[in-house]
Design a protein around this motif. Structure first.
Motif, PDB file in Angstrom:
ATOM      1  N   ASP A  21       0.829  -1.208   0.000  1.00  0.00           N
ATOM      2  CA  ASP A  21       0.000   0.000   0.000  1.00  0.00           C
ATOM      3  C   ASP A  21       0.867   1.262   0.000  1.00  0.00           C
ATOM      4  O   ASP A  21       1.882   1.325   0.696  1.00  0.00           O
ATOM      5  N   SER A  22       0.424   2.262  -0.748  1.00  0.00           N
ATOM      6  CA  SER A  22       1.116   3.548  -0.761  1.00  0.00           C
ATOM      7  C   SER A  22       0.289   4.638  -0.075  1.00  0.00           C
ATOM      8  O   SER A  22       0.660   5.805  -0.102  1.00  0.00           O
ATOM      9  N   GLN A  23      -0.836   4.245   0.513  1.00  0.00           N
ATOM     10  CA  GLN A  23      -1.640   5.153   1.318  1.00  0.00           C
ATOM     11  C   GLN A  23      -2.031   4.447   2.606  1.00  0.00           C
ATOM     12  O   GLN A  23      -2.268   3.234   2.606  1.00  0.00           O
ATOM     13  N   TYR A  42       6.861  17.518   3.507  1.00  0.00           N
ATOM     14  CA  TYR A  42       6.635  16.134   3.916  1.00  0.00           C
ATOM     15  C   TYR A  42       6.891  16.018   5.414  1.00  0.00           C
ATOM     16  O   TYR A  42       7.426  16.937   6.041  1.00  0.00           O
ATOM     17  N   VAL A  60       5.659  10.717   4.674  1.00  0.00           N
ATOM     18  CA  VAL A  60       4.337  11.154   4.226  1.00  0.00           C
ATOM     19  C   VAL A  60       4.527  12.327   3.267  1.00  0.00           C
ATOM     20  O   VAL A  60       4.998  13.395   3.661  1.00  0.00           O
ATOM     21  N   THR A  61       4.160  12.106   2.010  1.00  0.00           N
ATOM     22  CA  THR A  61       4.350  13.123   0.980  1.00  0.00           C
ATOM     23  C   THR A  61       3.078  13.912   0.696  1.00  0.00           C
ATOM     24  O   THR A  61       3.130  14.943   0.037  1.00  0.00           O
ATOM     25  N   LYS A  62       1.939  13.424   1.198  1.00  0.00           N
ATOM     26  CA  LYS A  62       0.678  14.144   1.047  1.00  0.00           C
ATOM     27  C   LYS A  62      -0.257  13.721   2.177  1.00  0.00           C
ATOM     28  O   LYS A  62      -0.323  12.546   2.527  1.00  0.00           O
ATOM     29  N   ARG A  63      -0.953  14.718   2.744  1.00  0.00           N
ATOM     30  CA  ARG A  63      -1.983  14.419   3.738  1.00  0.00           C
ATOM     31  C   ARG A  63      -3.267  15.075   3.268  1.00  0.00           C
ATOM     32  O   ARG A  63      -3.320  16.271   3.026  1.00  0.00           O
ATOM     33  N   SER A  64      -4.299  14.260   3.126  1.00  0.00           N
ATOM     34  CA  SER A  64      -5.625  14.756   2.772  1.00  0.00           C
ATOM     35  C   SER A  64      -6.569  14.254   3.853  1.00  0.00           C
ATOM     36  O   SER A  64      -6.987  13.093   3.835  1.00  0.00           O
ATOM     37  N   THR A  67      -6.119  10.633   5.339  1.00  0.00           N
ATOM     38  CA  THR A  67      -5.424   9.756   4.405  1.00  0.00           C
ATOM     39  C   THR A  67      -4.036  10.307   4.114  1.00  0.00           C
ATOM     40  O   THR A  67      -3.891  11.473   3.730  1.00  0.00           O
ATOM     41  N   THR A  69      -0.499   9.768   1.955  1.00  0.00           N
ATOM     42  CA  THR A  69       0.244   9.115   0.885  1.00  0.00           C
ATOM     43  C   THR A  69       1.669   8.949   1.400  1.00  0.00           C
ATOM     44  O   THR A  69       2.281   9.926   1.864  1.00  0.00           O
ATOM     45  N   ARG A  72       7.120   3.961   1.675  1.00  0.00           N
ATOM     46  CA  ARG A  72       7.307   2.938   2.707  1.00  0.00           C
ATOM     47  C   ARG A  72       8.791   2.641   2.957  1.00  0.00           C
ATOM     48  O   ARG A  72       9.669   2.976   2.177  1.00  0.00           O
TER      49      ARG A  72
END
Length: 104
Positions: A21-23, A42, A60-64, A67, A69, A72
């Motif tokens: 998983d990437s998320q 990040y 962590v390259t994105k936080r929405s 969730t 992204t 790993r």
């Protein structure tokens, strides 16, 4: 890219995570405890099994919302499957410190 930090950010996984998983999805509202990520920002999280002390560091390259992204298996750790309820914590890591100090 600029590394971001927050004090005492910790939550749990809302749903299980497979090795590929990437998320990851954290518990409702838990994402708000962590910094913003995306564009050039990040932050690092450590996913840890408190019973066995097994851990994985993720970038962590994105936080929405709740969730994240992630990239790993950072800093010499291995990507693993994690069950829902596993702790997700912002910890100071060697790589985070190296990144921070290389910018000053």
């Amino acid at each position: 890219m600029a590394i971001q930090f927050a004090n005492n950010a910790a939550t749990t996984l809302f749903s299980s995570v497979t090795v590929s998983d990437s998320q990851i999805v954290v518990s409702p509202g838990g994402g708000a405890l962590f910094p913003n990520a995306g564009s050039s920002n990040y932050f690092m999280v450590t996913v840890v099994d408190k019973t066995t002390s097994t851990l994985e560091i993720m970038k962590v390259t994105k936080r929405s919302g709740d969730t994240f992204t992630v990239v790993r298996a950072q800093e010499g750790t291995t990507a693993q499957a994690w069950p829902a309820g596993t702790r997700v914590e912002m910890r100071i890591t060697a790589g985070a410190l190296q990144s921070f100090f290389s910018t000053i």
